[in-house]
Design an enzyme around this catalytic site. Sequence first.
Site, short mmCIF file in Angstrom:
data_model
loop_
_atom_site.label_atom_id
_atom_site.label_comp_id
_atom_site.label_asym_id
_atom_site.label_seq_id
_atom_site.Cartn_x
_atom_site.Cartn_y
_atom_site.Cartn_z
N ASP A 1 41.17 34.03 16.02
CA ASP A 1 40.48 32.83 15.54
C ASP A 1 39.01 32.90 15.91
OD1 ASP A 1 42.96 31.85 14.83
OD2 ASP A 1 43.16 30.60 16.62
N1 URA Z 1 46.92 32.65 18.80
C1 URA Z 1 45.99 31.75 18.46
O1 URA Z 1 46.24 30.55 18.47
N2 URA Z 1 44.77 32.20 18.10
C2 URA Z 1 44.45 33.51 18.08
O2 URA Z 1 43.30 33.85 17.77
C3 URA Z 1 45.42 34.44 18.44
C4 URA Z 1 46.67 33.99 18.80
#
Ligand code: URA
Length: 233
Positions: free
Chosen positions: A102
């Site tokens: 993310d």
């Molecule tokens: N889980 C999440 O919530 N975000 C990420 O970037 C990776 C795993």
Amino acid sequence: MKLIKLLANLGYGSRKEVQAMIRSGWVKDAHGQVIKDGAAVTHEEVRFREEPIDPPAPLTIILNKPDGFTCSTEDPGETIYDLLPERFAHRKPGLNSIGRLDKDTTGLLLMTDDGKLLHRIIHPKHGCLKVYHATLDRPLEGHEAEQFASGTLQLKGDSKPLLPAPLEVLGDMEALVTLHEGRYHQVRRMFAAVGNHVVTLKRVSLGGLKLPSDLEEGAWRVLTSGELDQVFG
Ligand code: URA
């Protein structure tokens, strides 16, 4: 490979631009001799403005992703490609991230131009575990590890429950979570499902490969073959 094609594929310019650069004498061999544009050369021999040229395909790099960068060029704002030399965006074949983090997740991210390797790592069959370090908004209540390990935890909007995901509590509001799968916003949604909220999230390992402690946030380097073995180890 012919010099023009070699440099164009590495993103130094279009074939026309590269030809002009070669004719301007920017491209030399290891002994400082200008190379002619029709020359067939090995990669190791070539210097571009006195510097060795970028590694050829197949190339895999490791990046310590900082906060605020997205993994896709389709998203607005800064992307992980902005952390690499500009010419990397013009390499053929191009580099893709192996899975995604993310925008506000930091840590270990691999990028490769090797499609087979990418699929080997992200395919659930090979089960490359991912470990995330999460800091939380509220103290853990003690039931979370059992819920995460149950194999029955269901996230809103998903049709199947999650695979068991070991939780290692590091402190009142801090834990490591190990995932066998990679669903959308998975760690954040898991903590939301047990009444908590993730404040920061960092991927600290992929398979047996740990984020190197000397790789600063925003920095990247070529992954060594030993490190690649660790991913599958
Ligand atoms: N889980 C999440 O919530 N975000 C990420 O970037 C990776 C795993």
